[in-house]
Design an enzyme around this catalytic site. Structure first.
Site, PDB file in Angstrom:
ATOM      1  N   SER A  43       0.824  -1.222   0.000  1.00 44.87           N
ATOM      2  CA  SER A  43       0.000   0.000   0.000  1.00 44.87           C
ATOM      3  C   SER A  43       0.849   1.260   0.000  1.00 44.87           C
ATOM      4  CB  SER A  43      -0.908  -0.010   1.228  1.00 44.87           C
ATOM      5  OG  SER A  43      -1.840  -1.059   1.129  1.00 44.87           O
ATOM      6  N   ASP A  99      -5.709   0.379  -4.374  1.00 45.87           N
ATOM      7  CA  ASP A  99      -4.249   0.427  -4.511  1.00 45.87           C
ATOM      8  C   ASP A  99      -3.711  -0.898  -5.024  1.00 45.87           C
ATOM      9  OD1 ASP A  99      -3.557   0.164  -0.885  1.00 45.87           O
ATOM     10  OD2 ASP A  99      -4.920  -0.928  -2.222  1.00 45.87           O
TER      11      ASP A  99
END
Ligand SMILES: [Zn+2]
Length: 379
Positions: A100, A314
């Site tokens: 992330s 993401d």
């Protein structure tokens, strides 16, 4: 009669908790095929239309299979449905599979970098982010997450550090970040630190009104910050309630006072954690929460007409597949194939002035450049 979201959560949570362990959320769907083409919001903004405001929504760990699950497991409208423009984002970092932090840096700062990197490039140099850009333009900015605000994704929008795990270092960037509204958790990284520095005082001396007991309106506050849990926000299944939707509506109200426009990042952080745990009930309950927040955001953008909404993920997590239950094609059996992140391309949904820029296939760092170009007065 539309059932209240909270009621849906509770019905859903109880049903799921009693019904499923991991992959057993088998669902028999008795679906009437319905024509929902009317649902999609119209994209009637001129090709040269430019947004004044941008709301950027990130579902952490949310790929196409997670979103598809909403179709079958959510009662009522699926607001992802309502976006007229859809594109695809390639999310590798300098590794084939991203975390992330690297994905957040790519989207917030416009460059691919190494996993664990927060707002720095592959050589460790600081990269200017969208919030810093918005502040330079004299606009306003906001951050909301269901994790700690020092967690990877929100951190990429205000901090610059080479290791996502150094939460106390990351927290130290917030007081001088210029962010005008933030809501989430991570209080201990601000007021219970190893270096004994009290960052709540530093936030206050930088003009922030800080609230730690709940979402309360501060109409006269210049900058307002909510730190509502020590580490991360409670799960929806633990009774978090509509924090994300409410905080988003409060942020829009606060930030829209700035005539130069605003940039707001909203993250559904814990969808990813449900994926890592291979816990379907956890994942889908967090995703329904994010989808309902999308409904509130779209309602604002449809009425405001100067706001671009971009929604993406993401990366995907857990290798989720919505399989048929054995050979019964009228039964869905969600199965996870991994506890980690996946290399899938990720859908991007857009609504509002400039939305057409987000169709097609592109690398995730282009999201930064597309948003910046649309917000740039010289363009
Ligand atoms: Zn993850």
């Amino acid at each position: 009669m539309k059932t209240s979201p909270l009621k849906i959560y509770l019905i859903f949570a109880i049903a799921l908790l009693s019904a499923c362990k991991n992959e057993s959320s088998t669902l028999t769907v008795d679906r009437e095929l319905q024509d929902d083409s009317q649902v999609t919001s119209k994209h009637d903004f001129g090709a040269d239309a430019r947004p004044k405001n941008v709301i950027f929504v990130i579902g952490d760990g949310t790929g196409i299979n997670q979103i598809s699950a909403l179709e079958f497991y959510k009662e009522g409208n699926v607001f992802y449905d309502e976006f007229p423009i859809v594109g695809l984002s390639k999310v590798s970092s300098t590794s084939l599979i991203t975390d992330s932090a690297a994905a957040g840096t790519a989207m917030a700062c416009g460059e691919k970098t190494f996993n664990k990197a927060i707002g720095v490039d592959a050589q460790g140099h600081d990269l200017p982010n969208l919030i810093e850009y918005m502040e330079e333009q004299g606009g306003a900015s906001g951050l909301i997450a269901t994790s700690s605000l020092t967690h990877a994704t929100p951190a990429c929008f205000y901090a610059h550090h080479s290791d996502r795990n150094d939460h106390e270092i990351i927290a130290s960037f917030l007081p001088k970040s210029g962010v005008d509204f933030f809501a989430g958790a991570g209080l201990k990284y601000f007021n219970n630190r190893e270096d004994k520095v009290n960052l709540i005082d530093s936030l206050a001396s930088n003009g922030y009104t800080i609230e730690t007991s709940g979402l309360k309106a501060y109409p006269d506050a210049e900058k307002v910050g909510f730190l509502l849990a020590e580490k991360d926000m409670p799960k929806i299944l633990e009774g978090r309630g509509p924090f994300l939707q409410k905080a988003t509506q409060m942020a829009i109200e606060h930030l829209s006072k700035n005539d130069n426009g605003f940039f707001l990042m909203v993250e559904g952080s814990q969808i990813d954690w449900g994926g890592h745990d291979n816990a379907f009930d956890y994942m889908i309950s967090e995703l329904i929460d994010l989808d309902n927040t999308l409904g509130a955001i779209l309602a604002y953008a449809q009425q405001d007409k100067n706001t671009l909404v971009v929604v993406t993920g993401d990366h995907a997590t857990g290798g989720l597949a919505l399989t048929a239950d054995k050979d019964d094609y009228n039964k869905i059996k969600p199965i996870f194939s991994s506890p980690g992140h996946n290399a899938d391309w990720i859908p991007v949904f857009a609504f509002g002035p400039g939305a057409e820029s987000f169709s097609g296939v592109y690398e995730n760092n282009m999201l930064f450049h597309k948003i910046k170009a649309l917000l740039s007065p010289e363009n």
